[in-house]
Design an enzyme around this catalytic site. Sequence first.
Site, PDB file in Angstrom:
ATOM      1  N   GLU A 168      73.273  92.776  37.256  1.00 54.08           N
ATOM      2  CA  GLU A 168      72.494  91.589  36.853  1.00 54.08           C
ATOM      3  C   GLU A 168      71.445  91.867  35.778  1.00 54.08           C
ATOM      4  OE1 GLU A 168      71.039  89.849  40.495  1.00 54.08           O
ATOM      5  OE2 GLU A 168      73.034  89.705  41.352  1.00 54.08           O
ATOM      6  N   ASN A 217      78.113  95.035  37.080  1.00 57.92           N
ATOM      7  CA  ASN A 217      78.358  93.924  38.008  1.00 57.92           C
ATOM      8  C   ASN A 217      77.381  92.777  37.731  1.00 57.92           C
ATOM      9  OD1 ASN A 217      79.687  93.070  40.545  1.00 57.92           O
ATOM     10  ND2 ASN A 217      77.648  93.257  41.488  1.00 57.92           N
ATOM     11  N   HIS A 253      80.106  84.112  42.842  1.00 56.61           N
ATOM     12  CA  HIS A 253      79.447  83.222  43.803  1.00 56.61           C
ATOM     13  C   HIS A 253      79.609  81.804  43.269  1.00 56.61           C
ATOM     14  CE1 HIS A 253      77.617  86.360  46.189  1.00 56.61           C
ATOM     15  NE2 HIS A 253      77.165  86.953  45.098  1.00 56.61           N
ATOM     16  N   GLU A 282      81.968  89.776  44.939  1.00 60.03           N
ATOM     17  CA  GLU A 282      81.120  89.098  45.943  1.00 60.03           C
ATOM     18  C   GLU A 282      81.582  87.660  46.138  1.00 60.03           C
ATOM     19  OE1 GLU A 282      76.928  89.544  44.925  1.00 60.03           O
ATOM     20  OE2 GLU A 282      77.221  91.595  44.218  1.00 60.03           O
ATOM     21  N   ASP A 284      82.318  84.078  47.131  1.00 63.85           N
ATOM     22  CA  ASP A 284      82.098  83.039  48.141  1.00 63.85           C
ATOM     23  C   ASP A 284      82.064  81.691  47.418  1.00 63.85           C
ATOM     24  OD1 ASP A 284      79.434  83.116  47.127  1.00 63.85           O
ATOM     25  OD2 ASP A 284      78.629  84.056  48.942  1.00 63.85           O
TER      26      ASP A 284
HETATM   27  O1  9MR Z   1      73.698  89.203  50.613  1.00 65.46           O
HETATM   28  C1  9MR Z   1      72.487  89.843  50.269  1.00 65.46           C
HETATM   29  C2  9MR Z   1      71.356  89.278  51.109  1.00 65.46           C
HETATM   30  O2  9MR Z   1      71.520  89.657  52.465  1.00 65.46           O
HETATM   31  C3  9MR Z   1      70.007  89.758  50.590  1.00 65.46           C
HETATM   32  O3  9MR Z   1      68.976  89.098  51.294  1.00 65.46           O
HETATM   33  C4  9MR Z   1      69.925  89.476  49.108  1.00 65.46           C
HETATM   34  C5  9MR Z   1      68.585  89.937  48.596  1.00 65.46           C
HETATM   35  O4  9MR Z   1      68.512  90.132  47.244  1.00 65.46           O
HETATM   36  O5  9MR Z   1      70.981  90.118  48.431  1.00 65.46           O
HETATM   37  C6  9MR Z   1      72.213  89.593  48.791  1.00 65.46           C
HETATM   38  O6  9MR Z   1      73.252  90.183  48.040  1.00 65.46           O
HETATM   39  C7  9MR Z   1      73.207  89.967  46.627  1.00 65.46           C
HETATM   40  C8  9MR Z   1      73.897  91.148  45.980  1.00 65.46           C
HETATM   41  O7  9MR Z   1      73.303  92.342  46.400  1.00 65.46           O
HETATM   42  C9  9MR Z   1      73.852  91.046  44.465  1.00 65.46           C
HETATM   43  N1  9MR Z   1      74.391  89.792  44.004  1.00 65.46           N
HETATM   44  C10 9MR Z   1      73.838  88.590  44.642  1.00 65.46           C
HETATM   45  C11 9MR Z   1      73.970  88.721  46.171  1.00 65.46           C
HETATM   46  C12 9MR Z   1      73.499  87.435  46.831  1.00 65.46           C
HETATM   47  O8  9MR Z   1      72.150  87.222  46.559  1.00 65.46           O
END
Ligand code: 9MR
Length: 384
Positions: A168, A217, A253, A282, A284
Amino acid sequence: MVLGTASVVGAATLVLGGVPAYAAAPHSTPASHQHDDSLRDLGAEYGLRIGTAVSPAGLQDPEYREIIAEEFSSVTAENEMKWETLEPVRGEYNWGPADELVEFAKENHQLVRGHVLLWQNQLPAWLTEGVADGTIGTEELREILRQHVYNVVSHFKGDIWHWDVVNEAFVDDWETGDFESGIHPERFWVQHLGPEILADVFRWAHDADPKAVLFYNDYAIEHMGQKSDALYAWVQEQLAAGVPIEGIGFQTHLSTEYGFPGGFQENMQRFADLGLDIALTEVDVRTFVDSPETQEPLTPALQQQQEDYWRQTIEACLAVRECVSYTVWGVSDEQSWVPGWFTGMGSALLWDENLERKPQYYVVQDVLETADAKHRTGRGAGRN
Ligand code: 9MR
């Protein structure tokens, strides 16, 4: 991620409107779809790994464990390989939760996607506070990062298939301002160490584990647009300079609020044509739901749209030979990050809160069962 305020407000209004009749209808399994082929077995016929993000809570629950073991051939630690979890106190690494997942993966003949080495979120407080109050200066920060990358990649050396090395870092299409290179100047690492730090982290990771496949990513790079174009230009430059970037992770996402990403397959293909592996990392698909507890889509049309998006994601991956892994971001809606982040939204995954398979599960399964046989050849012959 950056959340759109408009969508949050819109969601709240819809939920206040009451629960539609559809919300009470239980998920039904179409008679033609009552078969037992797991996603992992079906994916294997294409050389495609089907993965999921795993949380410690999921790993403690026997029913959950069984689903993860039976349905998936790769796993990603949802949070346990992030810096704040790995090194909550400076110099004291907490490997336990991540090691447990790696063990689980070995027992179940799964590969592990490592997530994540360089990211501005979920950093330990000692680090961000030290930078903010000036006790950690630029040179020390760079050395701390280098050491962290070596520590983490070396610790898991040989156990990680793909590493999400940089996560990101690019400017979103909807942001306004003068962002010439496309690399976001205000995100923690680039802000403090400059844009060249991204390439350095790839080099350090490669030195520490030359066999792990190294990924960039990001979210909202699925469609052809400013962000994916900027990433594409940057990746080309890096490859020309010999930076060991070996894959692109499209987080994927998705939301029914927006159209399906335009040109997704072509976009993946152009990156693949640079000699890179592709992963959907990831996946969803969220929508508006009745409540965070039951997470029933508000209308049949929304449910239908979700199913349609799921179909398109897996079809696009299958159509790109270099797409070697397809990871969903969790197993059940109950443990998904979505309801906590997007008010009024949910139902983003393939299993419901009772760990029952949802119609979208059968959509993915159906695509894997019926896709053109030409997609079954050649995949995964390379780096995995
Ligand atoms: O799914 C993850 C969630 O449990 C955490 O609270 C969150 C915090 O930043 O991160 C989520 O996972 C993220 C991933 O690491 C990177 N891409 C976005 C995902 C969803 O926010």
